[in-house]
Design an enzyme around this catalytic site. Structure first.
Site, PDB file in Angstrom:
ATOM      1  N   CYS A 264       1.896   1.019   6.623  1.00 40.90           N
ATOM      2  CA  CYS A 264       2.871   0.466   5.587  1.00 40.90           C
ATOM      3  C   CYS A 264       3.512   1.232   4.895  1.00 40.90           C
ATOM      4  CB  CYS A 264       1.743   0.754   4.485  1.00 40.90           C
ATOM      5  SG  CYS A 264       1.905  -0.572   3.198  1.00 40.90           S
TER       6      CYS A 264
ATOM      7  N   ASP B 192      14.641  -2.674  -4.757  1.00 47.34           N
ATOM      8  CA  ASP B 192      14.698  -3.496  -3.859  1.00 47.34           C
ATOM      9  C   ASP B 192      16.229  -3.500  -2.654  1.00 47.34           C
ATOM     10  OD1 ASP B 192      12.865  -6.382  -3.294  1.00 47.34           O
ATOM     11  OD2 ASP B 192      14.805  -6.289  -2.220  1.00 47.34           O
TER      12      ASP B 192
ATOM     13  N   HIS C  25      -3.405   2.098  -1.718  1.00 47.01           N
ATOM     14  CA  HIS C  25      -2.731   0.434  -0.729  1.00 47.01           C
ATOM     15  C   HIS C  25      -3.570   0.314  -1.383  1.00 47.01           C
ATOM     16  CE1 HIS C  25      -1.185  -1.633   1.564  1.00 47.01           C
ATOM     17  NE2 HIS C  25      -2.378  -2.295   2.090  1.00 47.01           N
TER      18      HIS C  25
ATOM     19  N   HIS D 190       1.168  -5.345   0.268  1.00 46.11           N
ATOM     20  CA  HIS D 190       1.061  -3.642  -0.248  1.00 46.11           C
ATOM     21  C   HIS D 190       1.448  -4.350  -1.654  1.00 46.11           C
ATOM     22  CE1 HIS D 190       1.335   0.554  -1.397  1.00 46.11           C
ATOM     23  NE2 HIS D 190       1.678   0.353  -2.467  1.00 46.11           N
TER      24      HIS D 190
ATOM     25  N   HIS E 280       3.038  -5.313  -5.519  1.00 48.28           N
ATOM     26  CA  HIS E 280       4.365  -4.520  -6.158  1.00 48.28           C
ATOM     27  C   HIS E 280       4.897  -5.255  -6.854  1.00 48.28           C
ATOM     28  CE1 HIS E 280       5.156  -6.648  -2.011  1.00 48.28           C
ATOM     29  NE2 HIS E 280       6.316  -7.587  -2.694  1.00 48.28           N
TER      30      HIS E 280
HETATM   31  P1  AMP Z   1       7.157  -9.916  -0.952  1.00 44.70           P
HETATM   32  O1  AMP Z   1       8.025 -11.212  -0.559  1.00 44.70           O
HETATM   33  O2  AMP Z   1       6.729 -10.033  -2.440  1.00 44.70           O
HETATM   34  O3  AMP Z   1       6.420  -9.261  -0.579  1.00 44.70           O
HETATM   35  O4  AMP Z   1       8.919  -9.010  -1.649  1.00 44.70           O
HETATM   36  C1  AMP Z   1       8.869  -8.271  -0.370  1.00 44.70           C
HETATM   37  C2  AMP Z   1      10.029  -7.294  -1.438  1.00 44.70           C
HETATM   38  O5  AMP Z   1      10.662  -5.747   0.081  1.00 44.70           O
HETATM   39  C3  AMP Z   1      11.287  -8.165  -0.637  1.00 44.70           C
HETATM   40  O6  AMP Z   1      12.288  -8.437  -2.070  1.00 44.70           O
HETATM   41  C4  AMP Z   1      12.324  -6.759   0.610  1.00 44.70           C
HETATM   42  O7  AMP Z   1      13.938  -7.484   0.009  1.00 44.70           O
HETATM   43  C5  AMP Z   1      11.824  -5.825  -0.353  1.00 44.70           C
HETATM   44  N1  AMP Z   1      11.523  -4.625   0.970  1.00 44.70           N
HETATM   45  C6  AMP Z   1      10.816  -4.746   2.067  1.00 44.70           C
HETATM   46  N2  AMP Z   1      10.881  -3.450   2.635  1.00 44.70           N
HETATM   47  C7  AMP Z   1      11.973  -2.573   1.747  1.00 44.70           C
HETATM   48  C8  AMP Z   1      12.164  -1.513   1.623  1.00 44.70           C
HETATM   49  N3  AMP Z   1      12.160  -0.331   2.884  1.00 44.70           N
HETATM   50  N4  AMP Z   1      13.287  -0.479   0.752  1.00 44.70           N
HETATM   51  C9  AMP Z   1      13.556  -1.468  -0.053  1.00 44.70           C
HETATM   52  N5  AMP Z   1      12.785  -2.644  -1.061  1.00 44.70           N
HETATM   53  C10 AMP Z   1      12.358  -3.358   0.315  1.00 44.70           C
HETATM   54 ZN    ZN Z   2       0.227   0.391   1.649  1.00 47.14          ZN
END
Ligand code: AMP
Ligand code: ZN
Length: 115
Positions: free
Chosen positions: A7, A33, A49, A99, A101
């Protein structure tokens, strides 16, 4: 719930992969982000997680996430101007990373959609 080695947010939250951190404590961390949709776009994640906000998340962890939102808003200077907190859960919400957020968005006048 544990830390999962498959993850990406478990890895970032536990410094297996480093990121651009804004806040951290024992239970949660906040990092920028990678595809920001607003001048401030920070993700608050638990170190353990959980897939979504309703995935048996301990009250202590949820409280720590809310505290982290406050810390991020102060650090980013958006506490007075306002901000939005969004947590996508599941396919219809478009959750891309399974995960838990919180997106913390602010720094400009937010639209009627996500940011
Ligand atoms: P969600 O669609 O709510 O799952 O949002 C996932 C968010 O995670 C998106 O805004 C992506 O730009 C961000 N994201 C995905 N991978 C990473 C990463 N490695 N570092 C920072 N942000 C990430
Ligand atoms: Zn996780």
């Amino acid at each position: 719930m544990a830390v999962r080695d498959d993850c990406i947010f478990c890895k970032i939250a536990n410094h297996v992969i480093e990121s651009n951190y804004v806040y951290e404590d024992d239970l949660v961390c906040a990092f920028r982000d990678m595809s920001p949709l607003a001048p401030t776009h920070v993700l608050v994640v638990p170190k353990q997680h959980h897939e979504t906000i309703v995935d048996d998340v301990p009250a202590e962890t949820l409280a720590a996430m809310v505290h982290a939102v406050d810390e991020v808003a102060k650090a980013e200077g958006i506490e007075a101007s306002g901000f939005r907190v969004v947590s996508n859960a599941g396919a219809d919400a478009g959750q891309a990373v399974p995960h838990l957020h919180f997106h913390v968005l602010g720094g400009h006048r937010l639209g009627d959609d996500f940011a």
